[in-house]
Design an enzyme around this catalytic site. Sequence first.
Site, PDB file in Angstrom:
ATOM      1  N   ASN A  37       4.448  -6.883  -4.703  1.00 59.85           N
ATOM      2  CA  ASN A  37       5.038  -7.769  -3.642  1.00 59.85           C
ATOM      3  C   ASN A  37       4.860  -9.302  -3.867  1.00 59.85           C
ATOM      4  O   ASN A  37       5.569 -10.133  -3.856  1.00 59.85           O
ATOM      5  CB  ASN A  37       4.807  -7.619  -2.333  1.00 59.85           C
ATOM      6  CG  ASN A  37       3.343  -7.577  -2.015  1.00 59.85           C
ATOM      7  OD1 ASN A  37       2.442  -6.930  -2.598  1.00 59.85           O
ATOM      8  ND2 ASN A  37       2.789  -8.287  -0.965  1.00 59.85           N
TER       9      ASN A  37
ATOM     10  N   HIS B 253      -1.049  -1.844   5.511  1.00 52.94           N
ATOM     11  CA  HIS B 253       0.046  -1.283   4.918  1.00 52.94           C
ATOM     12  C   HIS B 253       0.268   0.246   5.061  1.00 52.94           C
ATOM     13  O   HIS B 253       1.001   0.723   4.279  1.00 52.94           O
ATOM     14  CB  HIS B 253      -0.205  -1.675   3.396  1.00 52.94           C
ATOM     15  CG  HIS B 253      -0.224  -2.939   2.815  1.00 52.94           C
ATOM     16  ND1 HIS B 253       0.698  -3.844   3.129  1.00 52.94           N
ATOM     17  CD2 HIS B 253      -1.282  -3.622   2.234  1.00 52.94           C
ATOM     18  CE1 HIS B 253       0.245  -5.046   2.599  1.00 52.94           C
ATOM     19  NE2 HIS B 253      -0.865  -4.951   2.294  1.00 52.94           N
TER      20      HIS B 253
ATOM     21  N   HIS C 221      -2.032  -2.622  -3.810  1.00 55.36           N
ATOM     22  CA  HIS C 221      -1.560  -3.138  -2.471  1.00 55.36           C
ATOM     23  C   HIS C 221      -2.630  -3.237  -1.369  1.00 55.36           C
ATOM     24  O   HIS C 221      -2.799  -4.329  -0.882  1.00 55.36           O
ATOM     25  CB  HIS C 221      -0.510  -2.375  -2.249  1.00 55.36           C
ATOM     26  CG  HIS C 221       0.583  -2.905  -1.139  1.00 55.36           C
ATOM     27  ND1 HIS C 221       0.980  -4.170  -1.430  1.00 55.36           N
ATOM     28  CD2 HIS C 221       1.225  -2.495  -0.203  1.00 55.36           C
ATOM     29  CE1 HIS C 221       1.916  -4.631  -0.295  1.00 55.36           C
ATOM     30  NE2 HIS C 221       2.175  -3.578   0.337  1.00 55.36           N
TER      31      HIS C 221
ATOM     32  N   HIS D  54       3.177   0.084  -7.213  1.00 52.98           N
ATOM     33  CA  HIS D  54       2.197  -0.830  -6.630  1.00 52.98           C
ATOM     34  C   HIS D  54       1.808  -0.275  -5.080  1.00 52.98           C
ATOM     35  O   HIS D  54       0.469  -0.059  -4.692  1.00 52.98           O
ATOM     36  CB  HIS D  54       3.018  -2.075  -6.286  1.00 52.98           C
ATOM     37  CG  HIS D  54       1.874  -3.352  -5.521  1.00 52.98           C
ATOM     38  ND1 HIS D  54       0.686  -3.734  -6.134  1.00 52.98           N
ATOM     39  CD2 HIS D  54       2.160  -4.007  -4.459  1.00 52.98           C
ATOM     40  CE1 HIS D  54       0.104  -4.375  -5.446  1.00 52.98           C
ATOM     41  NE2 HIS D  54       0.965  -4.534  -4.267  1.00 52.98           N
TER      42      HIS D  54
ATOM     43  N   TYR E 198      -1.398 -14.242  -7.612  1.00 50.67           N
ATOM     44  CA  TYR E 198      -1.309 -14.681  -6.081  1.00 50.67           C
ATOM     45  C   TYR E 198      -0.880 -16.191  -6.258  1.00 50.67           C
ATOM     46  O   TYR E 198      -1.445 -16.973  -5.407  1.00 50.67           O
ATOM     47  CB  TYR E 198      -2.622 -14.566  -5.631  1.00 50.67           C
ATOM     48  CG  TYR E 198      -2.823 -12.881  -5.252  1.00 50.67           C
ATOM     49  CD1 TYR E 198      -2.700 -12.587  -4.029  1.00 50.67           C
ATOM     50  CD2 TYR E 198      -3.109 -12.044  -6.163  1.00 50.67           C
ATOM     51  CE1 TYR E 198      -2.544 -11.239  -3.732  1.00 50.67           C
ATOM     52  CE2 TYR E 198      -3.054 -10.610  -5.758  1.00 50.67           C
ATOM     53  CZ  TYR E 198      -2.921 -10.443  -4.545  1.00 50.67           C
ATOM     54  OH  TYR E 198      -3.106  -8.986  -4.077  1.00 50.67           O
TER      55      TYR E 198
ATOM     56  N   HIS F  52      -6.242  -3.640  -0.404  1.00 51.14           N
ATOM     57  CA  HIS F  52      -7.360  -4.263  -1.019  1.00 51.14           C
ATOM     58  C   HIS F  52      -8.593  -3.639  -0.858  1.00 51.14           C
ATOM     59  O   HIS F  52      -9.585  -3.961   0.075  1.00 51.14           O
ATOM     60  CB  HIS F  52      -7.606  -5.937  -0.641  1.00 51.14           C
ATOM     61  CG  HIS F  52      -6.173  -6.483  -0.795  1.00 51.14           C
ATOM     62  ND1 HIS F  52      -5.702  -7.650  -0.208  1.00 51.14           N
ATOM     63  CD2 HIS F  52      -5.014  -6.183  -1.675  1.00 51.14           C
ATOM     64  CE1 HIS F  52      -4.640  -8.056  -0.691  1.00 51.14           C
ATOM     65  NE2 HIS F  52      -4.293  -7.348  -1.658  1.00 51.14           N
TER      66      HIS F  52
END
Length: 577
Positions: free
Chosen positions: A280, A372, A399, A362, A226, A401
């Site tokens: 990503n 998502h 992806h 992912h 991150y 959380h």
Amino acid sequence: MGDSCLWKQLFLFLFLVEMVAGKHIPTTLEGPFTPATRSFDSSLRQGSDDLPMDDPRLAKKAHSIFPEQIALAISSPTSMWVSWVTGDSQIGLSVTPLDPSTVASEVWFGKESGKYPFVQRGTSTVYSQLYPFKGLLNYTSGIIHHVRLQGLEPGQRYYYKCGDSSLSAMSQENVFETLPLPGPNTYPHRIAVVGDLGLTGNSTTTVDHMTENDPSMILMVGDLTYANQYLTTGDKGVSCYSCAFPDAPIRETYQPRWDGWGRFMEPLTSRVPMMVIEGNHEIEPQVDGITFKSYTTRFSVPSEECGSHSSFFYSFNAGGVHFIMLGAYVDYNTTGAQYAWLKNDLLKMDRTVTPWLVAAWHPPWYNSYSSHYQEFECMRQEMEALLYQHNVDIVFSGHVHAYERINRVYNYTLDPCGPVYITVGDGGNIEKIDIDHADDPGKCPSSTDNHPEFGGVCHLNFSSGPTKGKFCWDKQPDWSAFRESSFGHGILEVINSTYALWTWHRNQDIYKEHSSGDQIYIVRQPEVCSKNIKSVGESPNGGNNLQAESSSLGQIHVNWIKATVIRMEDITGAESI
């Protein structure tokens, strides 16, 4: 007494303890399961801040020419990648890359502590993260080394040092154990699965908990550091980049977070191989449209060994398990290189040698959270049919959380021959836990939301079942077996060619003995699925002309529920290393 006998006795003992304690661990043969949700524990925080760069776990301790950020990765059953960094990275308006030729890449190793009769040499490189905008700081890395150790014996412990012996700049001794050869009777001891880890206080708990569970390998399913939650100046990381920096000219990164993450992970990755796939947050755009530079430079993966020739998708074996790591942020269309490689890799696979087929990428295809939701529906439509035809057993993704385990499913229809999909994007990153479900009142995303950072948009309304004509369910979908918003990681223990125990460990349970957030035996049924598997096409829509039909629990194949009791001769018939 051999290791196999000891393992069988241990498993029998644990089974008897389970019986005495009255605890029943379900199997997938008992499914499909009635959807269940464990609500978010409001006594817990939804997230925590990133650790600062001067935290002892992130700060640099090694002298400039000495190795740091040491990490292992599987190359083959008889070879192992060793990677590390030397030298000092630079960040500023003007940076000058280091010369990789100034420090050698050597690994000295052997079977006894303090004795290193073998040496192998590798390659080294540097990378830069450069921005074409005034005022943004640029970065150039330390020297990144990769050495492939070959000719190793399977199931053997090796002691090693890495560095440059001519400069007397070698690391401290580290140790690793190779995995067993491919075969139906030998498996890794424990496989840790984690995603969306980051560098927060929650990440620390996740890694400590994972280390305590003593894995023999790690699957890291994307979104590692991150570093792109920061401006190039560092300062403070944020949970929402676009909210905090709406006028940023490009998605900036603070690349020293990669160095901090390498140090943070080194106590584990210097002795346990970690297999990564991009997410990503690894895209990290820079000058000239370059992306993924830190990901592709820092990590070794067996791309040449498996014939993919790409860090974005590859495969490898670990005992009787064949792993396929797929890329969601590169071309996944049926006409592309990744699909062609995948098809060839699956055709070459011998299930008598590697009975288990596990895939990872992912972003999840099956996801009932608002975050998502249906984001990578295009990828599912392109690739799902091929994976289904080849009887993939388990799929791991991140992806989102949060945690979610899916009933066996194909094309949104409950199917006893579909994979078990598991989302473990709950590693602890700065973006916080996801708690909203798409079926919660008022939480269904708009069909214009959740655009992927790569690929097209293929959002669809369901064409049959209880959600006919709708974009979201109004209750937890029948394919969603269990979900919970908590940080944690998972452990997969493959017992033999038929049974594997999956355990999801929540961070809040780290100090509780024999506690888990979710646990199930995943059972393969090749005798059923090899005979009854549906004929599906390999069109660009992946055979999805049914537009995601949904079936009720009563419509499932009778073979799926033909047994609910594990036979002891079935679950104790394999050696685990």
